[in-house]
Design a protein around this motif. Sequence first.
Motif, short mmCIF file in Angstrom:
data_model
loop_
_atom_site.label_atom_id
_atom_site.label_comp_id
_atom_site.label_asym_id
_atom_site.label_seq_id
_atom_site.Cartn_x
_atom_site.Cartn_y
_atom_site.Cartn_z
N LEU A 244 0.99 -1.15 0.01
CA LEU A 244 0.22 -0.12 -0.28
C LEU A 244 1.04 1.30 -0.08
N PHE A 245 0.61 2.51 -1.02
CA PHE A 245 1.51 3.28 -1.04
C PHE A 245 0.52 4.47 -1.02
N LEU A 246 0.48 6.04 0.01
CA LEU A 246 0.38 6.77 0.46
C LEU A 246 0.93 7.77 -0.10
N THR A 247 0.72 8.84 0.07
CA THR A 247 1.45 10.53 0.14
C THR A 247 0.80 11.15 2.06
N VAL A 248 1.68 12.08 1.99
CA VAL A 248 1.42 12.25 2.94
C VAL A 248 1.11 13.84 2.60
N ASP A 249 -0.24 13.97 3.07
CA ASP A 249 -1.03 15.16 3.15
C ASP A 249 -0.12 16.43 4.08
N ASP A 250 0.64 17.03 2.84
CA ASP A 250 1.70 18.05 3.65
C ASP A 250 2.57 18.72 1.92
N TYR A 251 3.09 19.88 1.95
CA TYR A 251 3.61 20.91 1.06
C TYR A 251 5.57 19.77 1.47
N GLY A 252 5.93 19.67 0.22
CA GLY A 252 7.23 17.90 -0.05
C GLY A 252 6.49 16.89 0.78
N SER A 253 5.40 16.50 0.19
CA SER A 253 4.93 15.35 0.11
C SER A 253 6.01 14.57 0.38
N SER A 254 5.83 13.12 1.58
CA SER A 254 6.89 11.94 1.34
C SER A 254 5.45 10.82 0.96
N ILE A 255 6.31 9.56 -0.07
CA ILE A 255 5.70 8.30 -0.17
C ILE A 255 6.08 7.80 1.15
N MET A 256 5.19 6.36 1.24
CA MET A 256 5.30 5.67 2.13
C MET A 256 4.94 4.57 1.51
N GLU A 257 5.57 3.32 1.85
CA GLU A 257 4.88 1.71 1.37
C GLU A 257 5.13 1.20 2.69
N TYR A 258 3.90 0.36 3.02
CA TYR A 258 3.45 -0.69 3.84
C TYR A 258 3.20 -1.85 3.13
N HIS A 259 4.23 -2.27 3.51
CA HIS A 259 3.36 -4.32 3.27
C HIS A 259 2.55 -4.18 4.13
N LEU A 260 1.76 -4.90 3.03
CA LEU A 260 0.15 -5.79 3.81
C LEU A 260 0.66 -6.91 4.12
N LEU A 261 1.13 -8.15 3.79
CA LEU A 261 0.58 -9.02 4.65
C LEU A 261 2.64 -9.77 4.98
N PRO A 262 1.56 -10.36 6.49
CA PRO A 262 0.96 -11.28 6.97
C PRO A 262 0.47 -9.79 8.04
N LEU A 263 0.80 -8.74 8.21
CA LEU A 263 0.91 -7.83 8.88
C LEU A 263 1.16 -6.16 8.82
N ILE A 264 0.24 -4.80 8.56
CA ILE A 264 0.12 -4.27 7.35
C ILE A 264 1.57 -2.98 8.30
N GLU A 265 3.22 -3.30 8.11
CA GLU A 265 4.09 -1.97 8.00
C GLU A 265 5.11 -1.64 7.25
N LEU A 266 5.32 -0.15 8.28
CA LEU A 266 5.79 0.24 7.28
C LEU A 266 7.43 -0.51 6.23
N ILE A 267 7.70 0.18 5.14
CA ILE A 267 9.01 -0.77 5.05
C ILE A 267 9.30 0.09 4.06
N LYS A 268 9.06 1.31 3.60
CA LYS A 268 10.02 2.55 3.22
C LYS A 268 9.08 3.49 3.07
N GLN A 269 10.25 4.88 2.88
CA GLN A 269 9.64 5.97 2.80
C GLN A 269 10.26 7.24 1.98
N TRP A 270 9.96 7.79 1.16
CA TRP A 270 10.36 8.50 -0.38
C TRP A 270 10.28 9.96 0.63
#
Length: 368
Positions: A244-270
């Motif tokens: 799952l990829f999410l963008t942060v609601d702010d200027y200079g937005s980051s992109i967060m990558e979350y692994h979905l299985l077996p648990l949702i966890e953050l694995i990368k951030q740009w």
Amino acid sequence: MSQSTCTINKCKRISSALCHCCNQDICLLHLKEHYDKIILQLNPLTDEINTIDNRLITIDIKELIIEYCKQLEQWQLQQIIINKIDKQKNEINLIKKEIYQFNENLNTIEHTSFKINIQPLLINDNLIEIEEKSDLHSILSLPFKTIDFSEIKSLIIATNDQYLLIHQNLYLYLIDYDFKIIKKLPWHLERIKDICWSSTFHRFILTTENYGICFVYENTISLYNANCFKQEKFHSCTCSNTSLFLTVDDYGSSIMEYHLLPLIELIKQWKSPYTCTKDEYMDSIRYNNEKFSLIIQKFPEKILKIELRSIKTLDRLWSIQLDMDLKPYQYGKIKETYHYNPRPYNATLFRDNILAILTESGINFHKL
């Protein structure tokens, strides 16, 4: 007890010994003579034995074994070659036989006559159809289906392989491929920022104004307030098969990558400046075929950028910049424009050949 006489040269003397070598009775007078005669016979044999012994001593057993092994290998190789030659001979004979049979068949064909009846070819003009090249005007000029909605709350629509999801008034609506509303779910969580479909969870994922992440499918709506989501406010979302990829609601937005299985966890951030600059805002992110499409707004210049990025490195693969009137600013080139009425808010593919466009008054469906 009788006594035997000596057997040497008709001697008449009484024998004194028995020769075990020749089984003869011998007197004392002829005993030495007989012995010397036997010795004379043994000496050549002794010499021959000594000669053979000397020859045996000179023979190197290891070299002899090696030599015989070489001869054996050579024989084996020769045998393999002979077998291959025999096999090739058999194959050649088979080919000769097939060639002979082919020539026989060819001769038969050459001496055979055919009677051919030719019928006139009838062409049905209705079977030939020339498809005209589609352009934006032919696609968007007239929708083939419209669903009217009033008071659109969120300017977002999303689809999966069965339904289209839209937020209107205090409800979420699921619309099927027959353009019928098959489910109406109550919604009290204010504006929805973005929606994407997760085939892994088999759920729609929603980013909301004040309530974080929500999951929606048919009869269920559930909030997902995991610890990994609580530190950020998210704006846009998209899914691959695993993340799952999410963008942060702010200027200079980051992109967060979350692994979905077996648990949702953050694995990368740009972060900025790799995602966008500090005066830019990432308005939309979409995933397809190992690539991101990004819509980025730049303030205060009021410039809109559309970019194609690599999902692995976030390298820019393609880019076009527009001003707020959608005129090319630099880099890319617009091939065609169409002034859509009423004003469009959002668009998505519904199935593979239908474009669904959200407007201020409802949803228009166009065939591609």
